[in-house]
Design an enzyme around this catalytic site. Structure first.
Site, PDB file in Angstrom:
ATOM      1  N   SER A  65       0.995  -1.313  -0.015  1.00  0.00           N
ATOM      2  CA  SER A  65       0.002   0.054  -0.027  1.00  0.00           C
ATOM      3  C   SER A  65       0.859   1.323  -0.108  1.00  0.00           C
ATOM      4  O   SER A  65       2.103   1.444   0.457  1.00  0.00           O
ATOM      5  CB  SER A  65      -0.892   0.036   1.389  1.00  0.00           C
ATOM      6  OG  SER A  65      -1.616  -1.208   1.304  1.00  0.00           O
TER       7      SER A  65
HETATM    8  N1  SAH Z   1      -0.469  -5.091   4.051  1.00  0.00           N
HETATM    9  C1  SAH Z   1       0.037  -5.690   3.029  1.00  0.00           C
HETATM   10  C2  SAH Z   1      -0.544  -5.241   1.652  1.00  0.00           C
HETATM   11  C3  SAH Z   1      -1.694  -6.261   1.423  1.00  0.00           C
HETATM   12  S1  SAH Z   1      -1.909  -6.477  -0.204  1.00  0.00           S
HETATM   13  C4  SAH Z   1       1.423  -4.692   3.117  1.00  0.00           C
HETATM   14  O1  SAH Z   1       1.784  -4.208   4.025  1.00  0.00           O
HETATM   15  O2  SAH Z   1       2.431  -4.895   1.786  1.00  0.00           O
HETATM   16  C5  SAH Z   1      -3.346  -7.536   0.204  1.00  0.00           C
HETATM   17  C6  SAH Z   1      -2.851  -9.033   0.429  1.00  0.00           C
HETATM   18  O3  SAH Z   1      -3.877  -9.871   0.864  1.00  0.00           O
HETATM   19  C7  SAH Z   1      -2.450  -9.954  -0.822  1.00  0.00           C
HETATM   20  O4  SAH Z   1      -1.124 -10.357  -0.536  1.00  0.00           O
HETATM   21  C8  SAH Z   1      -3.362 -10.876  -0.973  1.00  0.00           C
HETATM   22  O5  SAH Z   1      -2.642 -12.269  -1.385  1.00  0.00           O
HETATM   23  C9  SAH Z   1      -3.838 -11.251   0.373  1.00  0.00           C
HETATM   24  N2  SAH Z   1      -5.041 -11.827   0.724  1.00  0.00           N
HETATM   25  C10 SAH Z   1      -6.386 -11.901  -0.258  1.00  0.00           C
HETATM   26  N3  SAH Z   1      -7.331 -12.428   0.394  1.00  0.00           N
HETATM   27  C11 SAH Z   1      -6.811 -13.157   1.540  1.00  0.00           C
HETATM   28  C12 SAH Z   1      -7.352 -14.097   2.524  1.00  0.00           C
HETATM   29  N4  SAH Z   1      -8.455 -14.240   2.547  1.00  0.00           N
HETATM   30  N5  SAH Z   1      -6.459 -14.241   3.744  1.00  0.00           N
HETATM   31  C13 SAH Z   1      -5.114 -13.829   3.861  1.00  0.00           C
HETATM   32  N6  SAH Z   1      -4.594 -13.071   2.805  1.00  0.00           N
HETATM   33  C14 SAH Z   1      -5.316 -12.658   1.694  1.00  0.00           C
END
Ligand code: SAH
Length: 217
Positions: A65
């Site tokens: 993000s």
């Molecule tokens: N917080 C992160 C950015 C997240 S991007 C950072 O600091 O970089 C969103 C992430 O959520 C992705 O890696 C995706 O694979 C994950 N994601 C999506 N659905 C999910 C779920 N049900 N459980 C766990 N992770 C999930």
């Protein structure tokens, strides 16, 4: 005194111009953003731009993000040093690293194995020893650590998954981007018994939350 990680001037500028200038006031949050070497969470060639005012690709179609959004969501959680926090969507591990400085314990869940493996390497590089990475569907929460003082969902969700509301401690706060697959609004829930107060904090854009209480793959 500990020596700061490289590129500390870029981090100071990032905090002054992108984060403090846009109204983030919590001094602990600002200090954490000055401290954590964001470039270690961004794979090449994008690590060059790690301190830019933008989200960046981290592989497998996922993103780290924008720094301001990380700061805003962190501030909205009202993190306290005794807290235990659950993150859904570890991604790069950067948000978890920021939280690791501010709270006692962080559990972060990621559904993609290779993404979780990279996050683990980066978190080890910054000695974020109080972060546990769990592979799985975060929409179900993670019952071994219940209850959590804070829960942060860093992927777009059509609604707040029921299991996550149940895993929130009394007085705890949950921050999430709620909306459709393109645009969402930052929502904050605060638990008071079985009642939840709700605040709204403007439009955001996240990759989708995929899982039982999110969207289908
Ligand atoms: N917080 C992160 C950015 C997240 S991007 C950072 O600091 O970089 C969103 C992430 O959520 C992705 O890696 C995706 O694979 C994950 N994601 C999506 N659905 C999910 C779920 N049900 N459980 C766990 N992770 C999930």
């Amino acid at each position: 005194m500990t020596v700061p990680y490289p590129r500390s001037d870029e981090r100071r500028r990032m905090v002054d111009l992108q984060i403090a200038a846009r109204g983030i006031r919590d001094s602990r949050v600002l200090a954490a953003l000055r401290e954590v070497p964001r470039h270690l969470f961004v794979p090449p060639p994008y690590d060059r731009d790690a301190y830019a005012d933008a989200p960046l690709p981290i592989g497998r179609g996922q993103t780290i993000s924008q720094p301001y959004i990380v700061a805003l969501m962190t501030e909205l959680l009202h993190p306290k040093s005794v807290d235990s926090v659950l993150e859904i969507g570890a991604g790069s591990g950067y948000q978890a690293a920021i939280l690791s400085i501010l709270v006692r314990k962080v559990v972060t869940i990621e559904r993609i194995e290779t993404v979780a493996a990279h996050a683990r390497t980066s978190l080890e590089a910054v000695h974020a020893d109080n972060v546990e990475i769990v592979l799985g569907d975060g929409t179900l929460g993670y019952s071994p650590g219940v209850p959590y003082n804070g829960i942060i969902i860093t992927a777009a969700t059509p609604e707040i998954p029921g299991p996550l509301k149940e895993q929130l401690a009394e007085g705890g706060r949950l921050v999430a981007p709620v909306g459709d697959r393109i645009l969402q609004e930052l929502v904050v829930l605060e638990r008071h018994g079985n009642r939840f107060t709700e605040e709204h904090h403007g439009g955001v854009r996240f990759v989708p939350l995929i899982g039982k209480h999110g969207w289908e793959d």
